[in-house]
Design a protein around this motif. Sequence first.
Motif: not given
Lengths: 485, 485
Positions: A78, A85, B31-35
Amino acid sequence: MASDPRGKAATLAQRRRLLSSSCRLFFPEDPIKIVRGQGQYMYDEQGEEYIDCINNVAHVGHCHPLVVQAAHEQNQVLNTNSRYLHDNIVDFAQRLSETLPETLCVFYFLNSGSEANDLALRLARQYTGHWDVVVLEHAYHGHLSSLIDISPYKFRDLDGQKEWVHVAPLPDTYRGLYREDHPNPAEAYAGEVKRVVSSAQAQGRQIAAFFAESLPSVGGQIIPPAGYFPEVAKHIHKAGGVFVADEIQVGFGRVGKHFWAFQLQGEDFIPDIVTMGKSIGNGHPVACVATTQAVARAFEATGVEYFNTFGGNPVSCAVGLAVLNVLEKEQLQAHAAHVGSFLMELLRQQKAKHPIIGDIRGVGLFIGVDLIKDEATRTPATKEADYLVSRLKENHILLSTDGPGRNVLKFKPPMCFSLDNVQRVVAKLDAILTDMEEKLRSCETLRSQPCGSPTKPCPSLAAAQPGYPGEPFLFLPTLPHQRPE
Amino acid sequence: MASDPRGKAATLAQRRRLLSSSCRLFFPEDPIKIVRGQGQYMYDEQGEEYIDCINNVAHVGHCHPLVVQAAHEQNQVLNTNSRYLHDNIVDFAQRLSETLPETLCVFYFLNSGSEANDLALRLARQYTGHWDVVVLEHAYHGHLSSLIDISPYKFRDLDGQKEWVHVAPLPDTYRGLYREDHPNPAEAYAGEVKRVVSSAQAQGRQIAAFFAESLPSVGGQIIPPAGYFPEVAKHIHKAGGVFVADEIQVGFGRVGKHFWAFQLQGEDFIPDIVTMGKSIGNGHPVACVATTQAVARAFEATGVEYFNTFGGNPVSCAVGLAVLNVLEKEQLQAHAAHVGSFLMELLRQQKAKHPIIGDIRGVGLFIGVDLIKDEATRTPATKEADYLVSRLKENHILLSTDGPGRNVLKFKPPMCFSLDNVQRVVAKLDAILTDMEEKLRSCETLRSQPCGSPTKPCPSLAAAQPGYPGEPFLFLPTLPHQRPE
């Protein structure tokens, strides 16, 4: 991205056609094509190895495998903006906070030291409600419009000094107003800042910030006397401004004794804002601003978002974390202290031997060798420094000059620079200086035996100085060869 | 850099502690945590997949393997500054030059679109000898001090408008001064620029540049009428200024028909300066300024070097070259035209069905959906847009809003966005709009059947609009529920 390997001339021709000549090359007369880097070494297209004494960006060494691996691992997974976050950005901020005084606890991530200094300027202005900036003579804080305005090194040659910029003397104890014989140069130079502030205030100006590199680099590898920053900070705070420590060139353990160069100024000295760049990502474009809750809150209070597209992305933060890990794992801060001391010691021996060396100053792996025409005037030996750097390059040692007189050899190598590198570089420096001195003696002999050439450089003299045929005398005033009486 | 995987709440808590709240999150309430990212998809820490409709930075798709590989190959070999000769920088400049009109043939490399626009400003001022800038309403050109000054979107909320900045109306044919019924909006809007220039000149000001995004994005996904830029350029050139096309958000084939969005304005229109960022490195911090020999020479004539520590390094250029290769190999420009047309077609069908959709505008994969309260006034449906984006997010579709009224849904997805993605996203949009309309009808019924609550939102209404309990009416003026008469 594999390109066809091609000769230096072909690359140079393409570069001249496509890039602005404002973007200058090192050694413009005979630039180097570098195709590979490893540790403290760089390699040209012929496979020739160079010792890199100047690249403070490749902080833990060119292409450090752990840093490269960290970038690759994250790049595969990513790389996006910080509006989502992600653990890397908070982990990186956390790790940085552990290196800093507790009050410097709010972080912003950006792509370059210039972006960091620009944000520092915005933060300072928002927090103080003032506009003006005090900077040091010959300072350089970045290539952006706002930073050229606060960089005397740049604005002297461009639009000149803005009315909101105030320049204080460089705290240079070798060449400046107050020298090694002054009882308290720290206080004396800080007094100059006070004077500059008062003079600005008398004109109705209000100070937002004092900006300084913790060790002024472009200014000539200057080591401000300890205690100078705390005194300056008193004067600046009293004027309602903040203290910005620009650690872009000198942070991350380079000074050996401490992780940050501002810490050389006293254990309890804490800037209001610290800016980081260059070494932070070992060459990857990343930068950081650290500040206090109070400054951050004043900025937040505007309600205006700060968004930086690439700043703080997972890859940049992974790289930054890897650099911190390598610094720790390889104990590079202690290494810098050790190798830097050895380099200082050998350079001091050179100073005793070669009168052209006027001053050796430094801390850790940030060292300056100030070359002079003569001890009495300390006139910068600019041409000699240039010639020396060129001879070193022929000997595959990459060094460069800085300072207003462009006469200070600057050492700021990758932190893995070794004791062996020190010996090799100093031995070569010694050999070249010795050769220059021999040539000088031969020139002096020639001068006393006039060849009859009325105004042009004497051919024998020119022959004695290969590479500098147009410059008749090295270490001597530029005079035509004496006519026979 | 592997971190301990941790829950969203833990990351959020760390972020709140360490990062400034000026650095905002998407969906701040949740919020979104994108990994992970791949192609046009992003994945959260639970492995949930989101369709990314907004990330124009991940231009050829998140973590494109060829781009990642190019970065890794170069990172292992060399990453240093552009003061040494290297093939990547000249190859990248060469490849970019092949996409541009022949006269835009001098290149500068930097780390961000902001750095590019700042340099464009310096170039324009140096070349013209003028200082002032004309920009469009609600424009955004970057986060640096100098760019906030020329970004009405930012300066309106901060220090206000500088005397050297002049704002021209946005060439918005849906909501602006001259609309779809005007016989020649291009000329009419260009005439407004002429008027702004004349008014500035009447005050003794001199124009250095007109800055505009080739398709104003923050302004509300605006498509300026074809012919507008050439007309504006005439007026600007006559005033001695230059035309700067900001392609940071919209370049690199996004518009489908052309590689550069400014080319939509007429085959023979050529800006004096083009700035690039975001998509150029698929997320890697790299940017570029292209200009003419004349502009570059004026800058060179100052004798002042332009040096950017990370700009144009071998890795950034390798990444940039890889992005160009992928664009070509995967024919993403043609793909953007094809998929964008399909998206426009399906969105137009939605417009016919849902009165909240006031306008569909776009080209290639740069599309705006303008949401309105009613057709007569075209009042921005801000809250509705916000609600819609929030509902889409719950449905794992990432969209956001822009425009002065924050009511324009903006599509600017990775260029690999597919026909299938279009269908899924539009179907979901349709479903949510239909649901919103049903809720509206139910609210209207409830409104006509007063519940007795004097001032607070009616609980039945709140229940009808989950997630927005505090907002009593969707699509309706914000009134307390009617009291029983």
